[in-house]
Design an enzyme around this catalytic site. Structure first.
Site, PDB file in Angstrom:
ATOM      1  N   ARG A   1       0.798  -1.223   0.000  1.00 49.00           N
ATOM      2  CA  ARG A   1       0.000   0.000   0.000  1.00 49.00           C
ATOM      3  C   ARG A   1       0.834   1.278   0.000  1.00 49.00           C
ATOM      4  O   ARG A   1       0.312   2.377  -0.184  1.00 49.00           O
ATOM      5  CB  ARG A   1      -0.965  -0.002   1.195  1.00 49.00           C
TER       6      ARG A   1
ATOM      7  N   LYS B   1       9.115  -1.040   2.677  1.00 47.28           N
ATOM      8  CA  LYS B   1       8.387  -0.114   3.543  1.00 47.28           C
ATOM      9  C   LYS B   1       9.209   0.443   4.697  1.00 47.28           C
ATOM     10  O   LYS B   1       9.197   1.650   4.953  1.00 47.28           O
ATOM     11  CB  LYS B   1       7.142  -0.827   4.075  1.00 47.28           C
TER      12      LYS B   1
ATOM     13  N   TYR C   1       7.509  -4.164  15.448  1.00 50.41           N
ATOM     14  CA  TYR C   1       7.182  -4.116  14.025  1.00 50.41           C
ATOM     15  C   TYR C   1       7.991  -3.001  13.367  1.00 50.41           C
ATOM     16  O   TYR C   1       7.986  -1.856  13.844  1.00 50.41           O
ATOM     17  CB  TYR C   1       5.697  -3.795  13.819  1.00 50.41           C
TER      18      TYR C   1
HETATM   19  C1  UD1 Z   1      -0.960  -7.942  13.667  1.00 46.79           C
HETATM   20  C2  UD1 Z   1      -1.490  -8.685  14.903  1.00 46.79           C
HETATM   21  C3  UD1 Z   1      -2.727  -7.952  15.439  1.00 46.79           C
HETATM   22  C4  UD1 Z   1      -2.393  -6.513  15.753  1.00 46.79           C
HETATM   23  C5  UD1 Z   1      -1.790  -5.834  14.517  1.00 46.79           C
HETATM   24  C6  UD1 Z   1      -1.271  -4.462  14.872  1.00 46.79           C
HETATM   25  C7  UD1 Z   1      -0.971 -11.039  14.620  1.00 46.79           C
HETATM   26  C8  UD1 Z   1      -1.477 -12.371  14.228  1.00 46.79           C
HETATM   27  N1  UD1 Z   1      -1.824 -10.032  14.537  1.00 46.79           N
HETATM   28  O1  UD1 Z   1      -1.939  -7.925  12.677  1.00 46.79           O
HETATM   29  O2  UD1 Z   1      -3.195  -8.580  16.621  1.00 46.79           O
HETATM   30  O3  UD1 Z   1      -3.531  -5.817  16.181  1.00 46.79           O
HETATM   31  O4  UD1 Z   1      -0.673  -6.583  14.028  1.00 46.79           O
HETATM   32  O5  UD1 Z   1      -0.882  -3.793  13.700  1.00 46.79           O
HETATM   33  O6  UD1 Z   1       0.183 -10.919  15.015  1.00 46.79           O
HETATM   34  N2  UD1 Z   1       5.209  -9.570   9.178  1.00 46.79           N
HETATM   35  C9  UD1 Z   1       6.266 -10.356   8.762  1.00 46.79           C
HETATM   36  N3  UD1 Z   1       6.017 -11.597   8.254  1.00 46.79           N
HETATM   37  C10 UD1 Z   1       4.768 -12.094   8.153  1.00 46.79           C
HETATM   38  C11 UD1 Z   1       3.685 -11.287   8.561  1.00 46.79           C
HETATM   39  C12 UD1 Z   1       3.933 -10.049   9.068  1.00 46.79           C
HETATM   40  O7  UD1 Z   1       7.414  -9.931   8.852  1.00 46.79           O
HETATM   41  O8  UD1 Z   1       4.644 -13.237   7.690  1.00 46.79           O
HETATM   42  C13 UD1 Z   1       5.466  -8.222   9.715  1.00 46.79           C
HETATM   43  C14 UD1 Z   1       4.928  -7.122   8.827  1.00 46.79           C
HETATM   44  O9  UD1 Z   1       5.927  -6.670   7.929  1.00 46.79           O
HETATM   45  C15 UD1 Z   1       4.560  -6.058   9.849  1.00 46.79           C
HETATM   46  C16 UD1 Z   1       4.195  -6.853  11.093  1.00 46.79           C
HETATM   47  O10 UD1 Z   1       4.784  -8.134  10.931  1.00 46.79           O
HETATM   48  O11 UD1 Z   1       5.663  -5.240  10.180  1.00 46.79           O
HETATM   49  C17 UD1 Z   1       2.693  -6.979  11.275  1.00 46.79           C
HETATM   50  O12 UD1 Z   1       2.127  -7.598  10.156  1.00 46.79           O
HETATM   51  P1  UD1 Z   1       0.666  -7.256   9.661  1.00 46.79           P
HETATM   52  O13 UD1 Z   1       0.327  -8.166   8.557  1.00 46.79           O
HETATM   53  O14 UD1 Z   1       0.509  -5.802   9.455  1.00 46.79           O
HETATM   54  O15 UD1 Z   1      -0.149  -7.630  10.999  1.00 46.79           O
HETATM   55  P2  UD1 Z   1      -1.623  -8.141  11.116  1.00 46.79           P
HETATM   56  O16 UD1 Z   1      -1.635  -9.617  10.853  1.00 46.79           O
HETATM   57  O17 UD1 Z   1      -2.500  -7.266  10.384  1.00 46.79           O
END
Ligand code: UD1
Ligand code: CA
Length: 450
Positions: free
Chosen positions: A18, A25, A102
């Site tokens: 996005r 990012k 994060y």
């Molecule tokens: C996650 C949380 C959610 C929280 C939200 C806050 C989980 C399952 N959920 O949601 O409870 O409210 O963050 O923003 O943890 N990332 C990786 N590898 C992956 C997936 C994600 O490195 O396979 C990183 C992303 O780059 C990002 C962070 O982890 O920096 C969060 O990932 P994102 O997909 O935004 O989180 P959500 O699953 O939406």
């Protein structure tokens, strides 16, 4: 000893679609520094033993930006739990607190992380940073019962009543390093997203008889950047923090909202800054400096008592000495302006030294570049450079020397000499009057004809 130590895992494997950017990012900058580096700086302040950044495939640029911190590659993005797994070998044998952060949530404060670590060291196996956003949207919800964190439920998997909970998961966690590997092994992807949720560790810890705790912070502190609009909002928050810091420290700003800093800007006491001034990275401003409106600085050192601006542009490796005056529409690059010197109007000074108390007249230009090479200009102390002098570098002008206004100086000038290099003035008596008469007569003749 090792129980009280900290390691950090920064999740940054997400592409950030996005953002609509070729740049990963977490390399987008806030206050002049990539987001992920803000987090690493905070982690460094905690004296963490190690920080590991989890990146996706083909993210060498992130690895470069975070060096010497380690990176772990998560080849396929299968959720936050899977991302932490990717960092597992870096944590082997570690028994302290593991902070999960994060990469796109750069404003988390050191004090908040310290509080989480404290709670962990006092017996909680999992500590989660929660917040109550104005719009809880699709965040995971923290289910707290009798003051204890029971579990985290992802929005997709939540019931209506769970969705009504306002306390949300920021994603920041502090985990017991000794138990972490075992928990990660037990994660499944049996959920609505088909992902390995790191958030499942809370219920797992509770099932093992461990304590889990949640603390709460402001929404601003855990603002995440998913889009350029988010990035701009986070930049604003970061700028507000910097402005507050400098005001508290004894800097006067007439309109703080219009002054933009970098994460590394250093300002002394009793510095005053008028509106619309931008500090790019690498700037140091000493005590009692006055900065007038609309200046732009980068990689610049401004020493005690100097006055700069309005509309001055100081570029990298500029060193403005004590009590110097740098005025409007002056550009300085890679130059040392020694104490008390004045460059007051409309000048370009590049690759130069200007000696103490020298006066640079309006419109002076150092010609430092011939299209192939850069050359130096060296102007001594107590010199007087007449208005509109062009100095073709390399060139040396001695102490106390003077150049006549409008000169093009191509040869060195001895100390205390006067250099003049311009056409000699002659005046033809009555010439102008005769010229006007001739032209007027010609015009009258032509207009009669027409
Ligand atoms: C996650 C949380 C959610 C929280 C939200 C806050 C989980 C399952 N959920 O949601 O409870 O409210 O963050 O923003 O943890 N990332 C990786 N590898 C992956 C997936 C994600 O490195 O396979 C990183 C992303 O780059 C990002 C962070 O982890 O920096 C969060 O990932 P994102 O997909 O935004 O989180 P959500 O699953 O939406
Ligand atoms: Ca997110």
């Amino acid at each position: 000893m090792s129980e009280n130590k900290v390691c950090a895992v920064v999740l940054a494997a997400g592409q950030g679609t996005r953002m609509k950017s070729a740049l990963p990012k977490v390399l987008h900058k806030i206050a002049g520094r990539p987001m992920v580096c803000h987090l690493l700086a905070t982690v460094d302040e905690l004296n963490a033993e190690k920080a590991v950044v989890v990146v996706g495939p083909n993210m060498e640029r992130v690895a470069e930006a975070v060096a010497p911190h380690a990176v772990a590659v998560q080849h396929k993005q299968q959720g936050t739990g899977d991302a932490v797994k990717a960092a597992r070998e870096h944590l082997a044998g570690f028994k302290g607190s593991v902070l999960v952060l994060y990469g796109d949530t750069p404003l988390v404060k050191r004090e908040t992380l310290q509080e989480m670590i404290r709670l962990r060291e006092n017996g909680a196996a999992v500590v989660v940073l929660g917040f109550e956003p104005a719009d809880p949207a699709r965040y995971g919800r923290l289910i707290v019962k009798d003051g204890e964190l029971e579990r985290i439920v992802e929005y997709k998997d939540a019931t209506e009543s769970e969705r009504a909970v306002r306390l949300c998961n920021s994603g920041v966690m502090c985990l017991d390093g000794e138990r972490l590997a075992g928990w990660l092994d037990r994660l499944t992807n049996d959920n609505a997203a088909g992902e390995y949720y790191l958030t499942d560790l809370v219920a797992m810890a509770r099932a093992d008889g461990c304590k889990a705790a949640a603390i709460k912070c402001d929404e601003e502190e855990v603002a995440g950047a998913n889009s350029r609009a988010d990035l701009a909002m986070i930049e604003k928050i970061a700028q507000c923090r910097l402005r507050e810091k400098f005001l508290a420290q004894g800097v006067t700003m007439t309109d703080p909202d219009t002054v933009w800093f970098s994460y590394d800007t250093v300002l002394g006491r009793d510095v005053t800054i008028e509106p619309s001034v931008i500090f790019e990275t690498g700037c140091v401003v000493e005590d009692d400096v006055e900065i007038k409106g609309f200046c732009h600085f980068e990689g610049t050192h401004i020493r005690k008592g100097a006055k700069v601006g309005p509309f001055a542009r100081l570029r990298p490796e500029s060193d403005v000495g004590e009590n110097c005056h740098i005025g409007d529409f002056v550009e300085i690059k890679k130059s040392v302006i020694e104490s008390g010197a004045k460059v007051n109007h409309l000048s370009y000074i590049g690759d130069a030294r200007v000696g103490a108390k020298t006066n640079i007249g309006a419109g002076t230009i150092t010609c430092n570049y011939d299209g192939y090479f850069k050359s130096k200009t060296d102007i001594g102390a107590g010199a007087f450079i007449g208005s509109n002098t062009i100095i073709v570098a390399p060139c040396k002008i001695g102490d106390g020397a003077l150049t006549a206004a409008g000169s093009v100086i191509t040869k060195d000038v001895e100390p205390d000499a006067m250099a003049v290099a311009r056409g000699k003035q002659t005046a033809l008596a009555g010439w102008a009057e005769k010229f006007r008469e001739q032209k007027k007569a010609l015009k009258d003749k032509l207009s009669k004809k027409g």
